[in-house]
Design a protein around this motif. Sequence first.
Motif, PDB file in Angstrom:
ATOM      1  N   THR A  63      25.242 -84.957  79.851  1.00  0.00           N
ATOM      2  CA  THR A  63      25.491 -84.190  81.077  1.00  0.00           C
ATOM      3  C   THR A  63      25.344 -85.035  82.335  1.00  0.00           C
ATOM      4  O   THR A  63      25.847 -84.667  83.393  1.00  0.00           O
ATOM      5  CB  THR A  63      24.525 -82.998  81.159  1.00  0.00           C
ATOM      6  OG1 THR A  63      23.166 -83.479  81.096  1.00  0.00           O
ATOM      7  CG2 THR A  63      24.769 -82.030  80.011  1.00  0.00           C
ATOM      8  N   ASP A  64      24.641 -86.187  82.233  1.00  0.00           N
ATOM      9  CA  ASP A  64      24.495 -87.049  83.411  1.00  0.00           C
ATOM     10  C   ASP A  64      25.767 -87.845  83.661  1.00  0.00           C
ATOM     11  O   ASP A  64      26.024 -88.267  84.783  1.00  0.00           O
ATOM     12  CB  ASP A  64      23.310 -87.993  83.232  1.00  0.00           C
ATOM     13  CG  ASP A  64      23.426 -88.837  81.973  1.00  0.00           C
ATOM     14  OD1 ASP A  64      24.205 -89.803  81.973  1.00  0.00           O
ATOM     15  OD2 ASP A  64      22.749 -88.505  80.981  1.00  0.00           O
ATOM     16  N   GLY A  65      26.552 -88.068  82.616  1.00  0.00           N
ATOM     17  CA  GLY A  65      27.836 -88.739  82.776  1.00  0.00           C
ATOM     18  C   GLY A  65      27.776 -90.237  82.922  1.00  0.00           C
ATOM     19  O   GLY A  65      28.797 -90.878  83.165  1.00  0.00           O
ATOM     20  N   ASN A  66      26.611 -90.846  82.739  1.00  0.00           N
ATOM     21  CA  ASN A  66      26.488 -92.290  82.924  1.00  0.00           C
ATOM     22  C   ASN A  66      26.606 -93.018  81.588  1.00  0.00           C
ATOM     23  O   ASN A  66      25.649 -93.618  81.099  1.00  0.00           O
ATOM     24  CB  ASN A  66      25.156 -92.617  83.599  1.00  0.00           C
ATOM     25  CG  ASN A  66      25.096 -92.092  85.014  1.00  0.00           C
ATOM     26  OD1 ASN A  66      26.042 -92.258  85.778  1.00  0.00           O
ATOM     27  ND2 ASN A  66      24.007 -91.438  85.372  1.00  0.00           N
ATOM     28  N   VAL A  67      27.781 -92.950  80.996  1.00  0.00           N
ATOM     29  CA  VAL A  67      28.059 -93.609  79.713  1.00  0.00           C
ATOM     30  C   VAL A  67      28.955 -94.818  79.979  1.00  0.00           C
ATOM     31  O   VAL A  67      30.047 -94.673  80.540  1.00  0.00           O
ATOM     32  CB  VAL A  67      28.734 -92.639  78.729  1.00  0.00           C
ATOM     33  CG1 VAL A  67      29.186 -93.370  77.474  1.00  0.00           C
ATOM     34  CG2 VAL A  67      27.778 -91.504  78.377  1.00  0.00           C
ATOM     35  N   PHE A  68      28.477 -96.012  79.557  1.00  0.00           N
ATOM     36  CA  PHE A  68      29.203 -97.241  79.826  1.00  0.00           C
ATOM     37  C   PHE A  68      29.078 -98.212  78.646  1.00  0.00           C
ATOM     38  O   PHE A  68      28.199 -98.077  77.797  1.00  0.00           O
ATOM     39  CB  PHE A  68      28.652 -97.937  81.073  1.00  0.00           C
ATOM     40  CG  PHE A  68      28.676 -97.097  82.319  1.00  0.00           C
ATOM     41  CD1 PHE A  68      29.862 -96.828  82.976  1.00  0.00           C
ATOM     42  CD2 PHE A  68      27.501 -96.570  82.834  1.00  0.00           C
ATOM     43  CE1 PHE A  68      29.878 -96.060  84.120  1.00  0.00           C
ATOM     44  CE2 PHE A  68      27.507 -95.803  83.984  1.00  0.00           C
ATOM     45  CZ  PHE A  68      28.702 -95.545  84.632  1.00  0.00           C
ATOM     46  N   PHE A  69      29.956 -99.216  78.630  1.00  0.00           N
ATOM     47  CA  PHE A  69      29.869-100.394  77.753  1.00  0.00           C
ATOM     48  C   PHE A  69      29.718-100.091  76.269  1.00  0.00           C
ATOM     49  O   PHE A  69      28.832-100.641  75.600  1.00  0.00           O
ATOM     50  CB  PHE A  69      28.706-101.288  78.195  1.00  0.00           C
ATOM     51  CG  PHE A  69      28.663-101.574  79.661  1.00  0.00           C
ATOM     52  CD1 PHE A  69      29.709-102.233  80.286  1.00  0.00           C
ATOM     53  CD2 PHE A  69      27.580-101.186  80.426  1.00  0.00           C
ATOM     54  CE1 PHE A  69      29.675-102.494  81.653  1.00  0.00           C
ATOM     55  CE2 PHE A  69      27.528-101.440  81.792  1.00  0.00           C
ATOM     56  CZ  PHE A  69      28.580-102.097  82.402  1.00  0.00           C
ATOM     57  N   PRO A  70      30.552 -99.253  75.654  1.00  0.00           N
ATOM     58  CA  PRO A  70      30.417 -98.998  74.217  1.00  0.00           C
ATOM     59  C   PRO A  70      30.862-100.199  73.388  1.00  0.00           C
ATOM     60  O   PRO A  70      31.703-100.988  73.808  1.00  0.00           O
ATOM     61  CB  PRO A  70      31.356 -97.812  73.986  1.00  0.00           C
ATOM     62  CG  PRO A  70      32.421 -97.999  75.019  1.00  0.00           C
ATOM     63  CD  PRO A  70      31.715 -98.542  76.230  1.00  0.00           C
TER      64      PRO A  70
END
Length: 287
Positions: A226-233
């Motif tokens: 829910t924070d939306g801070n998804v990066f660098f998978p």
Amino acid sequence: MGDIWTANDDGSGPMRLTVNTALDVSPRFSPDGRSIAFTSNRFGNNDVFVVPATGGVPRRLTFHTGNDEVVGWTPTSQFVVFRASHGDGAFPGTATLYQVSTQGGPQSPLPVDWGWWGSFSPDGKQFLFNRHPSTWTRKHYRGAYAADIWIADLQAKTYRQILAGESYNRYWPMWGPKDEIYFVADPLPNEKTIKPGSPEVRQSRNNIYKIAAQGGTQPVQVTKHTDGNVFFPSISSDGKVIVYEGNFGLWKLDVATGRSSEVKIDIATDEKENQFDVVAITNEADS
């Protein structure tokens, strides 16, 4: 601390691989698990380096005066894929994708005229990539230059776009199992009515999505942050796990079940620099 580290997939056993005053970033395991490619500015600008996964002396692979930034590997683990602006892009100064042998030697451009990120299919016959040079810092961006997804058939020399016509960012595409593509995106439920630059856009949240490689379907949301801070998978070479940054922590996604769990790593280490310095001050104190 600006170095490359490894840990077990449960967060235990952290081990530092590089120790340098430069900034070492963007580590990527080779598909065979034996090496790690990374970007470092230890000779001035960013270059590509490779180090054994068990540790050792890093070997420099690129020597251009511009920035070379690691993206990934070829399926054979023989070449490192990186992003650079060396004059081979669609326009002067446009970044595109290259590969360089782990044994050294000249770099060669991949068959894309514009490239920011890329991933080979497991058989090496297709190449999945972001064509437009959007960067992850352009959070909530909407418009013609949003990060898009393309697939190149390397044998037929044909190209097709996935999710053509969408205006939200689709970052870090990865080739997963069952001929599915995983990527980070931030679509809104009312995406088609969103005006670029409007306050509504800032309600978007980054999460990992998947879609069939053949296209023709709508993407399916996999993670539920829910924070939306998804990066660098980064997806494992067997396609079973995706590790990514989520709200400044490390997370592990089980591809088969769609469940995510946080990976907590506790590091006890010495600082590179002295914590206290003794200096001689003459007529220079101002507070």
